[in-house]
Write a protein that holds these residues in place. Structure first.
Motif, short mmCIF file in Angstrom:
data_model
loop_
_atom_site.label_atom_id
_atom_site.label_comp_id
_atom_site.label_asym_id
_atom_site.label_seq_id
_atom_site.Cartn_x
_atom_site.Cartn_y
_atom_site.Cartn_z
N TYR A 1 0.89 -1.12 -0.07
CA TYR A 1 0.05 0.11 -0.12
C TYR A 1 0.81 1.24 0.09
O TYR A 1 1.85 1.13 0.53
CB TYR A 1 -0.88 0.06 1.23
CG TYR A 1 0.11 0.58 2.35
CD1 TYR A 1 -0.22 1.82 2.73
CD2 TYR A 1 0.79 -0.27 3.18
CE1 TYR A 1 0.40 2.25 4.05
CE2 TYR A 1 1.39 0.28 4.48
CZ TYR A 1 1.40 1.50 4.70
OH TYR A 1 1.86 1.91 5.83
N ILE B 1 0.09 5.76 0.73
CA ILE B 1 -0.75 6.84 1.05
C ILE B 1 -0.63 7.96 0.13
O ILE B 1 0.41 8.31 -0.25
CB ILE B 1 -0.78 7.33 2.40
CG1 ILE B 1 -0.88 6.14 3.32
CG2 ILE B 1 -1.57 8.60 2.76
CD1 ILE B 1 -0.75 6.13 4.86
N ASN B 2 -1.63 8.23 -0.81
CA ASN B 2 -1.59 9.41 -1.63
C ASN B 2 -1.56 10.86 -0.88
O ASN B 2 -1.44 10.89 0.15
CB ASN B 2 -2.59 9.30 -2.79
CG ASN B 2 -4.01 9.39 -2.03
OD1 ASN B 2 -4.16 9.89 -0.99
ND2 ASN B 2 -4.93 9.63 -3.16
N GLU C 1 -3.62 12.77 -0.56
CA GLU C 1 -5.12 13.22 0.20
C GLU C 1 -5.02 12.25 1.43
O GLU C 1 -6.20 12.22 2.08
CB GLU C 1 -6.02 13.07 -0.79
CG GLU C 1 -6.27 14.21 -1.87
CD GLU C 1 -6.55 13.61 -3.32
OE1 GLU C 1 -7.21 12.51 -3.32
OE2 GLU C 1 -6.22 14.36 -4.07
N LYS D 1 -5.21 8.94 1.43
CA LYS D 1 -5.72 7.95 1.13
C LYS D 1 -5.25 6.71 0.62
O LYS D 1 -4.12 6.68 0.04
CB LYS D 1 -7.09 8.15 0.11
CG LYS D 1 -7.98 9.24 0.64
CD LYS D 1 -9.26 9.47 -0.07
CE LYS D 1 -10.16 10.33 0.52
NZ LYS D 1 -11.64 10.54 -0.38
N ARG E 1 -9.78 1.99 -6.29
CA ARG E 1 -10.21 3.25 -5.72
C ARG E 1 -9.58 3.77 -4.36
O ARG E 1 -9.02 2.48 -3.81
CB ARG E 1 -11.86 2.99 -5.30
CG ARG E 1 -12.33 4.12 -4.99
CD ARG E 1 -13.83 4.04 -4.29
NE ARG E 1 -14.63 3.26 -5.16
CZ ARG E 1 -15.75 2.69 -4.68
NH1 ARG E 1 -16.22 3.01 -3.69
NH2 ARG E 1 -16.67 2.01 -5.46
N TYR E 2 -9.48 4.80 -4.17
CA TYR E 2 -8.47 5.30 -2.99
C TYR E 2 -9.42 5.41 -1.75
O TYR E 2 -10.88 5.89 -1.96
CB TYR E 2 -8.14 6.72 -3.11
CG TYR E 2 -6.73 6.60 -3.94
CD1 TYR E 2 -5.72 6.33 -3.50
CD2 TYR E 2 -6.81 6.79 -5.30
CE1 TYR E 2 -4.27 6.17 -4.16
CE2 TYR E 2 -5.67 6.82 -6.00
CZ TYR E 2 -4.51 6.76 -5.55
OH TYR E 2 -3.17 6.48 -6.17
N PHE E 3 -9.18 4.99 -0.62
CA PHE E 3 -10.05 5.03 0.51
C PHE E 3 -9.49 5.64 1.59
O PHE E 3 -8.07 5.38 1.93
CB PHE E 3 -10.80 3.75 1.23
CG PHE E 3 -11.65 2.80 0.31
CD1 PHE E 3 -12.85 3.01 0.17
CD2 PHE E 3 -11.07 1.99 -0.98
CE1 PHE E 3 -13.67 2.08 -0.58
CE2 PHE E 3 -11.85 1.18 -1.85
CZ PHE E 3 -13.05 1.41 -1.67
N ALA E 4 -10.07 6.50 2.34
CA ALA E 4 -9.57 6.91 3.70
C ALA E 4 -9.42 5.68 4.62
O ALA E 4 -10.40 4.64 4.52
CB ALA E 4 -10.39 8.02 4.21
N VAL E 5 -8.50 5.66 5.64
CA VAL E 5 -8.29 4.52 6.34
C VAL E 5 -9.61 4.24 7.00
O VAL E 5 -9.96 2.99 7.15
CB VAL E 5 -7.12 4.88 7.39
CG1 VAL E 5 -6.94 3.52 8.20
CG2 VAL E 5 -5.82 4.77 6.56
N GLU F 1 -12.47 4.51 6.16
CA GLU F 1 -13.53 4.02 5.21
C GLU F 1 -13.36 2.90 4.53
O GLU F 1 -14.45 2.50 3.72
CB GLU F 1 -13.82 5.38 4.08
CG GLU F 1 -14.53 6.61 4.93
CD GLU F 1 -14.30 7.67 3.87
OE1 GLU F 1 -13.70 7.81 2.83
OE2 GLU F 1 -14.65 8.79 4.35
N ILE F 2 -12.38 2.21 4.77
CA ILE F 2 -11.98 1.00 4.06
C ILE F 2 -13.06 -0.08 4.23
O ILE F 2 -13.42 -0.27 5.33
CB ILE F 2 -10.60 0.39 4.33
CG1 ILE F 2 -9.47 1.54 3.76
CG2 ILE F 2 -10.30 -1.14 3.85
CD1 ILE F 2 -8.22 1.03 4.28
#
Length: 153
Positions: free
Chosen positions: A24, A26-27, A29, A31, A121-125, A127-128
């Motif tokens: 993984y 983290i981008n 933003e 996410k 898709r990108y997710f906030a931690v 919101e996974i």
């Protein structure tokens, strides 16, 4: 060479040990990119099987590019995961041994390049969604608490 196809040609659906890498990053933003997998129609961390002759690092760089279109490099080893079982829709059974990495984005744009990926898709931690298996759930747990110490499960 497709190692899994080759070995399955010899052992059929019997339970075998398979070696995988996942990772993984983290981008900008904050996410994390996840892959919706075609085999189980569920979300997981991009990655895949190590081919004969590959290192863990070579495998995650190749797999990440194949599944996401992104070039990455290894930043840190998060953990080594070994006491799991997995069953696949085609009847294959495995004890997956996985290496999970923190990655660093190098270049590229997200694109679906293979049949293994339904969606990226990108997710906030926080919101996974539910993940594909216990191993991926443990990846998530460990990345949340990573402090430089490698996790072994």
């Amino acid at each position: 060479m497709d190692y899994i196809k080759w070995i399955r040609g010899k052992v059929g659906n019997e339970k075998i040990i398979l070696n995988f890498v996942s990772g993984y990053f983290i981008n900008t933003e904050g996410k994390i990119l996840l892959q919706k997998r075609n085999d189980k129609n569920m979300w997981g961390f991009p990655g895949g099987a190590i081919e004969l002759g590959e290192s863990f690092e070579e495998a995650i760089i190749r797999e990440y590019f194949e599944e996401t279109g992104l070039c990455v490099k290894v930043k840190s080893l998060i953990g080594i995961y070994s006491k799991y079982e997995d069953n696949y829709p085609n009847g294959d059974e495995a004890q997956p041994l996985s290496i999970f990495f923190e990655l660093e984005y190098v270049d590229g744009e997200i694109s679906i390049k293979d049949e293994e990926t339904i969606e990226l898709r990108y997710f906030a931690v926080e919101e996974i969604p539910n993940l594909v298996n216990k191993q991926h759930e443990d990846f998530l747990c460990d990345l949340k608490r990573f402090n430089g110490q490698v996790f072994i499960r």
